[in-house]
Design a protein around this motif. Structure first.
Motif, PDB file in Angstrom:
ATOM      1  N   ILE A  34      22.501  19.467 -24.572  1.00  0.00           N
ATOM      2  CA  ILE A  34      22.168  18.232 -23.869  1.00  0.00           C
ATOM      3  C   ILE A  34      21.966  17.629 -24.470  1.00  0.00           C
ATOM      4  CG2 ILE A  34      20.841  17.463 -21.758  1.00  0.00           C
ATOM      5  CD1 ILE A  34      20.646  20.003 -20.615  1.00  0.00           C
ATOM      6  N   PRO A  35      22.652  15.539 -24.193  1.00  0.00           N
ATOM      7  CA  PRO A  35      22.553  14.546 -24.965  1.00  0.00           C
ATOM      8  C   PRO A  35      21.103  14.496 -25.294  1.00  0.00           C
ATOM      9  CG  PRO A  35      24.512  14.779 -23.754  1.00  0.00           C
ATOM     10  CD  PRO A  35      23.935  15.707 -23.091  1.00  0.00           C
ATOM     11  N   ARG A  36      20.856  14.132 -25.788  1.00  0.00           N
ATOM     12  CA  ARG A  36      19.226  13.801 -25.888  1.00  0.00           C
ATOM     13  C   ARG A  36      18.843  12.295 -24.850  1.00  0.00           C
ATOM     14  NH1 ARG A  36      18.741  16.215 -32.016  1.00  0.00           N
ATOM     15  NH2 ARG A  36      18.433  18.452 -31.028  1.00  0.00           N
ATOM     16  N   HIS A  76      12.092  19.412 -14.631  1.00  0.00           N
ATOM     17  CA  HIS A  76      11.335  20.836 -13.681  1.00  0.00           C
ATOM     18  C   HIS A  76      11.529  21.942 -14.763  1.00  0.00           C
ATOM     19  CE1 HIS A  76      14.682  21.779 -13.915  1.00  0.00           C
ATOM     20  NE2 HIS A  76      15.334  22.762 -12.908  1.00  0.00           N
ATOM     21  N   ALA A  78      10.627  21.701 -17.960  1.00  0.00           N
ATOM     22  CA  ALA A  78       8.935  21.376 -19.197  1.00  0.00           C
ATOM     23  C   ALA A  78       8.107  21.343 -18.365  1.00  0.00           C
ATOM     24  CB  ALA A  78      10.156  20.124 -19.439  1.00  0.00           C
ATOM     25  N   GLY A 113      10.977  12.061 -16.119  1.00  0.00           N
ATOM     26  CA  GLY A 113      12.505  11.465 -16.787  1.00  0.00           C
ATOM     27  C   GLY A 113      13.002  10.182 -15.847  1.00  0.00           C
ATOM     28  N   LEU A 114      13.304   9.474 -16.712  1.00  0.00           N
ATOM     29  CA  LEU A 114      14.264   8.311 -17.140  1.00  0.00           C
ATOM     30  C   LEU A 114      15.247   8.590 -16.790  1.00  0.00           C
ATOM     31  CD1 LEU A 114      12.769   5.542 -15.408  1.00  0.00           C
ATOM     32  CD2 LEU A 114      12.575   5.073 -17.339  1.00  0.00           C
ATOM     33  N   LEU A 138      21.197  15.379 -17.985  1.00  0.00           N
ATOM     34  CA  LEU A 138      19.816  16.410 -17.140  1.00  0.00           C
ATOM     35  C   LEU A 138      21.261  17.638 -16.714  1.00  0.00           C
ATOM     36  CD1 LEU A 138      20.593  13.550 -14.263  1.00  0.00           C
ATOM     37  CD2 LEU A 138      18.322  13.913 -16.311  1.00  0.00           C
TER      38      LEU A 138
HETATM   39  N1  SAH Z   1      16.396  10.244 -20.292  1.00  0.00           N
HETATM   40  C1  SAH Z   1      15.545  10.781 -19.930  1.00  0.00           C
HETATM   41  C2  SAH Z   1      15.233  11.888 -20.894  1.00  0.00           C
HETATM   42  C3  SAH Z   1      15.644  12.259 -22.448  1.00  0.00           C
HETATM   43  S1  SAH Z   1      14.942  13.527 -22.653  1.00  0.00           S
HETATM   44  C4  SAH Z   1      13.809   9.400 -20.507  1.00  0.00           C
HETATM   45  O1  SAH Z   1      13.541   9.035 -21.427  1.00  0.00           O
HETATM   46  O2  SAH Z   1      12.804  10.344 -19.916  1.00  0.00           O
HETATM   47  C5  SAH Z   1      16.667  14.552 -22.805  1.00  0.00           C
HETATM   48  C6  SAH Z   1      16.170  15.799 -23.099  1.00  0.00           C
HETATM   49  O3  SAH Z   1      15.493  16.586 -21.961  1.00  0.00           O
HETATM   50  C7  SAH Z   1      17.774  16.629 -22.932  1.00  0.00           C
HETATM   51  O4  SAH Z   1      18.102  16.904 -23.745  1.00  0.00           O
HETATM   52  C8  SAH Z   1      16.925  18.200 -21.742  1.00  0.00           C
HETATM   53  O5  SAH Z   1      17.233  18.820 -23.433  1.00  0.00           O
HETATM   54  C9  SAH Z   1      16.216  17.852 -21.595  1.00  0.00           C
HETATM   55  N2  SAH Z   1      16.354  18.202 -19.616  1.00  0.00           N
HETATM   56  C10 SAH Z   1      16.458  17.635 -19.203  1.00  0.00           C
HETATM   57  N3  SAH Z   1      16.439  18.081 -18.171  1.00  0.00           N
HETATM   58  C11 SAH Z   1      15.617  18.648 -18.314  1.00  0.00           C
HETATM   59  C12 SAH Z   1      15.149  19.227 -16.625  1.00  0.00           C
HETATM   60  N4  SAH Z   1      14.973  19.105 -15.692  1.00  0.00           N
HETATM   61  N5  SAH Z   1      13.826  19.802 -16.964  1.00  0.00           N
HETATM   62  C13 SAH Z   1      13.084  20.020 -18.867  1.00  0.00           C
HETATM   63  N6  SAH Z   1      13.830  19.273 -19.993  1.00  0.00           N
HETATM   64  C14 SAH Z   1      15.767  18.902 -19.556  1.00  0.00           C
END
Ligand code: SAH
Length: 246
Positions: A34-36, A76, A78, A113-114, A138
């Protein structure tokens, strides 16, 4: 829905219960690949389905006037019992530690997350209300806590200092497709769109930041849609081997 228990105590945070307003459907069936960050791959499209009782057309009235929206969501996949005050962001090569609150890492005291994502369409079909999204980072099934319009005059700060992440990560790999992969992609409905999506994802080099020499030539798998994308890297070049059925 929000309720708090016991208020704010000495040395203890308030406990809050939230209810998801929606759920994301995305091509990403696992975290790897997934893109970071949101927006890095505009071709990464998804759909946010509003859940009852929030699936009311009135609740999204006016949202179609916005090109981008903020999503607050739960990481969800993590969720951990114990929290760590520091994390190792991939941007720092996966070795250096920074404070969890200085990072956008998924593992945080509250796994929230945002993401700012493109709003391609607001779709109302009877009881079903959903938002078509682009540029998502996501996982499929991500619960969404809130949706807000992106307001450029307030939310865009081009002069901001950005610590260890001053610019988007480089697109450091060139992407090639094996004949087998090309044939498999061509047989699917949206072949060209899929080829572009895979290219954009792999150009960013999704491999873990810390990796030994075995990363060269090793075959990786990324679960996308209904297949496992099999690929490897040799000498700065990512080669898509095949789309293996899951
Ligand atoms: N834009 C968001 C997320 C950044 S981290 C923020 O800044 O809060 C992005 C990473 O979150 C992705 O590469 C993916 O590995 C992870 N991710 C995305 N959706 C997730 C989920 N539902 N549960 C756990 N990890 C997730």
């Amino acid at each position: 829905m929000l309720h708090s228990r016991g208020g704010l105590h000495r040395g203890r945070g308030m406990e809050i219960t939230l209810r998801a307003v929606g759920i994301v459907h995305s091509p990403f069936k696992e975290k790897f690949g997934i893109p970071r960050q949101s927006g890095l791959v505009p071709e990464a499209c998804g759909r946010l389905e509003l859940l009852p009782p929030y699936n009311r057309p009135e609740a999204v009235a006016g949202l179609e006037g916005y090109s981008h929206i903020w999503l607050q969501f739960v990481f969800h996949q993590a969720i951990r019992e114990r929290w760590q005050p520091t994390v190792r962001p991939p941007r720092l090569g996966g070795n250096a530690r920074v404070g969890v609150f200085a990072s956008r890492a998924p593992y945080r005291p509250n796994p929230i997350g945002l993401s700012v994502v493109g709003l391609e369409a607001v779709v109302v079909d009877g009881e079903r209300v959903s938002l078509s999204l682009s540029g998502v980072d996501l996982l499929d099934g991500t619960p969404v806590l809130d949706i807000k319009p992106y307001v450029a005059y307030a939310d865009s700060l081009p002069q901001a200092r950005c610590g260890f992440a001053p610019a988007a990560p480089p697109r450091c790999l060139t992407v090639h497709f094996s004949e087998r992969a090309q044939e498999q992609i061509a047989r699917r409905g949206d072949g060209e769109g899929l080829r572009v999506l895979i290219t954009r994802l792999l150009e960013l080099d999704p491999r873990p930041a810390y990796r030994g020499d075995e990363a060269q030539g090793r075959t990786y798998g990324i679960r996308l849609y209904d297949f496992d994308l099999r690929w490897r890297v040799t000498a700065g070049r990512a080669e898509v081997l095949e789309l293996a059925p899951l």
